[in-house]
Structures are given as structure tokens and as C-alpha cells.
Scaffold this motif. Structure first.
Motif, PDB file in Angstrom:
ATOM      1  N   LEU A  18       0.827  -1.209   0.000  1.00 33.95           N
ATOM      2  CA  LEU A  18       0.000   0.000   0.000  1.00 33.95           C
ATOM      3  C   LEU A  18       0.860   1.259   0.000  1.00 33.95           C
ATOM      4  O   LEU A  18       0.534   2.242  -0.679  1.00 33.95           O
ATOM      5  CB  LEU A  18      -0.942  -0.007   1.206  1.00 33.95           C
ATOM      6  CG  LEU A  18      -2.053  -1.051   1.175  1.00 33.95           C
ATOM      7  CD1 LEU A  18      -2.798  -1.084   2.501  1.00 33.95           C
ATOM      8  CD2 LEU A  18      -3.003  -0.786   0.020  1.00 33.95           C
ATOM      9  N   ALA A  19       1.975   1.234   0.748  1.00 31.66           N
ATOM     10  CA  ALA A  19       2.875   2.393   0.782  1.00 31.66           C
ATOM     11  C   ALA A  19       3.505   2.630  -0.594  1.00 31.66           C
ATOM     12  O   ALA A  19       3.632   3.779  -1.034  1.00 31.66           O
ATOM     13  CB  ALA A  19       3.954   2.189   1.842  1.00 31.66           C
ATOM     14  N   ILE A  20       3.875   1.551  -1.264  1.00 30.67           N
ATOM     15  CA  ILE A  20       4.456   1.674  -2.608  1.00 30.67           C
ATOM     16  C   ILE A  20       3.422   2.225  -3.579  1.00 30.67           C
ATOM     17  O   ILE A  20       3.722   3.119  -4.383  1.00 30.67           O
ATOM     18  CB  ILE A  20       5.022   0.325  -3.067  1.00 30.67           C
ATOM     19  CG1 ILE A  20       6.271  -0.020  -2.243  1.00 30.67           C
ATOM     20  CG2 ILE A  20       5.343   0.336  -4.559  1.00 30.67           C
ATOM     21  CD1 ILE A  20       6.764  -1.445  -2.409  1.00 30.67           C
ATOM     22  N   SER A  21       2.203   1.731  -3.504  1.00 31.93           N
ATOM     23  CA  SER A  21       1.139   2.229  -4.386  1.00 31.93           C
ATOM     24  C   SER A  21       0.855   3.707  -4.138  1.00 31.93           C
ATOM     25  O   SER A  21       0.666   4.478  -5.086  1.00 31.93           O
ATOM     26  CB  SER A  21      -0.141   1.418  -4.171  1.00 31.93           C
ATOM     27  OG  SER A  21       0.051   0.089  -4.578  1.00 31.93           O
TER      28      SER A  21
ATOM     29  N   ARG B 255       8.465  -0.487   2.995  1.00 34.22           N
ATOM     30  CA  ARG B 255       7.487   0.507   3.436  1.00 34.22           C
ATOM     31  C   ARG B 255       8.165   1.813   3.809  1.00 34.22           C
ATOM     32  O   ARG B 255       7.736   2.893   3.404  1.00 34.22           O
ATOM     33  CB  ARG B 255       6.681  -0.014   4.620  1.00 34.22           C
ATOM     34  CG  ARG B 255       5.625   0.984   5.083  1.00 34.22           C
ATOM     35  CD  ARG B 255       5.243   0.818   6.548  1.00 34.22           C
ATOM     36  NE  ARG B 255       6.352   0.554   7.439  1.00 34.22           N
ATOM     37  CZ  ARG B 255       7.184   1.493   7.936  1.00 34.22           C
ATOM     38  NH1 ARG B 255       7.051   2.745   7.611  1.00 34.22           N
ATOM     39  NH2 ARG B 255       8.150   1.147   8.779  1.00 34.22           N
ATOM     40  N   ALA B 256       9.252   1.721   4.562  1.00 34.59           N
ATOM     41  CA  ALA B 256       9.952   2.929   5.001  1.00 34.59           C
ATOM     42  C   ALA B 256      10.509   3.710   3.804  1.00 34.59           C
ATOM     43  O   ALA B 256      10.400   4.947   3.753  1.00 34.59           O
ATOM     44  CB  ALA B 256      11.070   2.564   5.969  1.00 34.59           C
ATOM     45  N   ILE B 257      11.076   2.997   2.852  1.00 36.07           N
ATOM     46  CA  ILE B 257      11.632   3.662   1.672  1.00 36.07           C
ATOM     47  C   ILE B 257      10.514   4.273   0.824  1.00 36.07           C
ATOM     48  O   ILE B 257      10.644   5.387   0.308  1.00 36.07           O
ATOM     49  CB  ILE B 257      12.496   2.689   0.852  1.00 36.07           C
ATOM     50  CG1 ILE B 257      13.718   2.255   1.677  1.00 36.07           C
ATOM     51  CG2 ILE B 257      12.947   3.325  -0.459  1.00 36.07           C
ATOM     52  CD1 ILE B 257      14.483   1.090   1.079  1.00 36.07           C
ATOM     53  N   ALA B 258       9.403   3.568   0.708  1.00 36.42           N
ATOM     54  CA  ALA B 258       8.261   4.107  -0.042  1.00 36.42           C
ATOM     55  C   ALA B 258       7.717   5.357   0.638  1.00 36.42           C
ATOM     56  O   ALA B 258       7.348   6.325  -0.047  1.00 36.42           O
ATOM     57  CB  ALA B 258       7.164   3.050  -0.169  1.00 36.42           C
ATOM     58  N   ASP B 259       7.696   5.368   1.966  1.00 36.51           N
ATOM     59  CA  ASP B 259       7.259   6.562   2.688  1.00 36.51           C
ATOM     60  C   ASP B 259       8.192   7.737   2.420  1.00 36.51           C
ATOM     61  O   ASP B 259       7.740   8.875   2.256  1.00 36.51           O
ATOM     62  CB  ASP B 259       7.189   6.284   4.192  1.00 36.51           C
ATOM     63  CG  ASP B 259       6.029   5.379   4.580  1.00 36.51           C
ATOM     64  OD1 ASP B 259       5.116   5.162   3.752  1.00 36.51           O
ATOM     65  OD2 ASP B 259       6.046   4.863   5.722  1.00 36.51           O
ATOM     66  N   GLN B 260       9.498   7.460   2.340  1.00 33.46           N
ATOM     67  CA  GLN B 260      10.464   8.514   2.010  1.00 33.46           C
ATOM     68  C   GLN B 260      10.223   9.030   0.592  1.00 33.46           C
ATOM     69  O   GLN B 260      10.281  10.242   0.355  1.00 33.46           O
ATOM     70  CB  GLN B 260      11.900   7.999   2.129  1.00 33.46           C
ATOM     71  CG  GLN B 260      12.363   7.756   3.542  1.00 33.46           C
ATOM     72  CD  GLN B 260      13.764   7.178   3.582  1.00 33.46           C
ATOM     73  OE1 GLN B 260      14.342   6.836   2.555  1.00 33.46           O
ATOM     74  NE2 GLN B 260      14.326   7.060   4.771  1.00 33.46           N
ATOM     75  N   ALA B 261       9.966   8.111  -0.325  1.00 38.61           N
ATOM     76  CA  ALA B 261       9.697   8.515  -1.705  1.00 38.61           C
ATOM     77  C   ALA B 261       8.472   9.412  -1.776  1.00 38.61           C
ATOM     78  O   ALA B 261       8.472  10.434  -2.483  1.00 38.61           O
ATOM     79  CB  ALA B 261       9.514   7.276  -2.593  1.00 38.61           C
ATOM     80  N   ALA B 262       7.442   9.050  -1.046  1.00 40.05           N
ATOM     81  CA  ALA B 262       6.213   9.849  -1.047  1.00 40.05           C
ATOM     82  C   ALA B 262       6.478  11.220  -0.442  1.00 40.05           C
ATOM     83  O   ALA B 262       6.004  12.242  -0.984  1.00 40.05           O
ATOM     84  CB  ALA B 262       5.119   9.121  -0.273  1.00 40.05           C
ATOM     85  N   ALA B 263       7.233  11.266   0.629  1.00 35.34           N
ATOM     86  CA  ALA B 263       7.526  12.562   1.270  1.00 35.34           C
ATOM     87  C   ALA B 263       8.321  13.468   0.318  1.00 35.34           C
ATOM     88  O   ALA B 263       8.029  14.667   0.220  1.00 35.34           O
ATOM     89  CB  ALA B 263       8.303  12.335   2.565  1.00 35.34           C
ATOM     90  N   ARG B 264       9.276  12.910  -0.375  1.00 32.25           N
ATOM     91  CA  ARG B 264      10.062  13.721  -1.329  1.00 32.25           C
ATOM     92  C   ARG B 264       9.226  14.130  -2.538  1.00 32.25           C
ATOM     93  O   ARG B 264       9.436  15.198  -3.101  1.00 32.25           O
ATOM     94  CB  ARG B 264      11.297  12.961  -1.779  1.00 32.25           C
ATOM     95  CG  ARG B 264      12.319  12.887  -0.686  1.00 32.25           C
ATOM     96  CD  ARG B 264      13.666  12.563  -1.219  1.00 32.25           C
ATOM     97  NE  ARG B 264      14.609  12.503  -0.125  1.00 32.25           N
ATOM     98  CZ  ARG B 264      15.859  12.154  -0.272  1.00 32.25           C
ATOM     99  NH1 ARG B 264      16.324  11.831  -1.465  1.00 32.25           N
ATOM    100  NH2 ARG B 264      16.661  12.119   0.756  1.00 32.25           N
ATOM    101  N   ALA B 265       8.303  13.270  -2.943  1.00 39.73           N
ATOM    102  CA  ALA B 265       7.465  13.581  -4.103  1.00 39.73           C
ATOM    103  C   ALA B 265       6.510  14.729  -3.799  1.00 39.73           C
ATOM    104  O   ALA B 265       6.120  15.472  -4.701  1.00 39.73           O
ATOM    105  CB  ALA B 265       6.686  12.353  -4.546  1.00 39.73           C
ATOM    106  N   ARG B 266       6.131  14.862  -2.556  1.00 31.22           N
ATOM    107  CA  ARG B 266       5.227  15.963  -2.165  1.00 31.22           C
ATOM    108  C   ARG B 266       5.971  17.256  -2.205  1.00 31.22           C
ATOM    109  O   ARG B 266       5.547  18.306  -2.397  1.00 31.22           O
ATOM    110  CB  ARG B 266       4.672  15.714  -0.765  1.00 31.22           C
ATOM    111  CG  ARG B 266       3.654  14.608  -0.735  1.00 31.22           C
ATOM    112  CD  ARG B 266       3.018  14.514   0.665  1.00 31.22           C
ATOM    113  NE  ARG B 266       2.340  13.238   0.763  1.00 31.22           N
ATOM    114  CZ  ARG B 266       2.743  12.208   1.480  1.00 31.22           C
ATOM    115  NH1 ARG B 266       3.817  12.284   2.230  1.00 31.22           N
ATOM    116  NH2 ARG B 266       2.058  11.087   1.492  1.00 31.22           N
TER     117      ARG B 266
END
Length: 95
Positions: free
Chosen positions: A36-39, A84-95
Motif C-alpha cells: 500500500l505504501a508503494i502504491s 514501506r519505510a523507503i516508499a514513505d520517504q519517496a512519497a515525502a520527497r514527491a510531495r
């Protein structure tokens, strides 16, 4: 054998048994959370470093899936948590 040695032995045996029991159950929740985090990160269409992080998350998730399939649940848990942690980082940077 002293009483404290017997107690220590019992605690150690219990700890080992508990660790084995925890590792015996498939980590479905961790796998789902990572997926879900990756999606969620992918929906943000990350660019640059964020896209690289998303690729890393997907790679870790793939390794977690392989470990899951081989019933290496401790490895699957660790890798899914990393994904999950890396996907959360990706999402934070994408924002």
C-alpha cells in the motif's frame, strides 16, 4: 545446577520458542502495508531522487515476496518493513 541457572535456562528456552513461533506465521500484514505504501508513493508520480527511492522500495518488496515464498518470514518482515519505510520517504520527497 543452581536455581538461577535453571531459571535462566527456562527463560532462554521460552525466548527461543517464542522467536520460532513468531517467525512461523506469514507476515501478511507487513506485506500488505508495504504494498500500500508503494502504491501511494507511485500515485504521486515521483521524479528524480524520489523516483529512485520508489524503485528501491519496489526492489525490496520483490525480495520480501521471494523470502515470503520461501517461508523465510523473518527476512520477509525485515524487507517488507524496509520497503514501506523507503516508499514513505519517496512519497515525502514527491510531495
Amino acid at each position: 545446577m543452581t536455581l538461577s541457572e535453571r531459571i535462566l535456562g527456562a527463560v532462554l528456552a521460552f525466548s527461543i520458542g517464542l522467536g520460532a513461533a513468531q517467525a512461523a506465521e506469514p507476515p501478511e500484514a507487513q506485506m500488505t502495508t508495504a504494498s500500500l505504501a508503494i502504491s501511494a508513493a507511485a500515485r504521486l508520480e515521483p521524479q528524480g531522487p524520489a523516483a529512485d527511492l520508489l524503485a528501491q522500495a519496489r526492489q525490496r518488496y520483490g525480495l520480501a515476496s521471494e523470502a515470503f515464498g520461501r517461508k523465510k518470514y523473518k527476512d520477509a518482515i525485515r524487507l517488507a518493513d524496509e520497503a514501506r519505510a523507503i516508499a514513505d520517504q519517496a512519497a515525502a520527497r514527491a510531495r
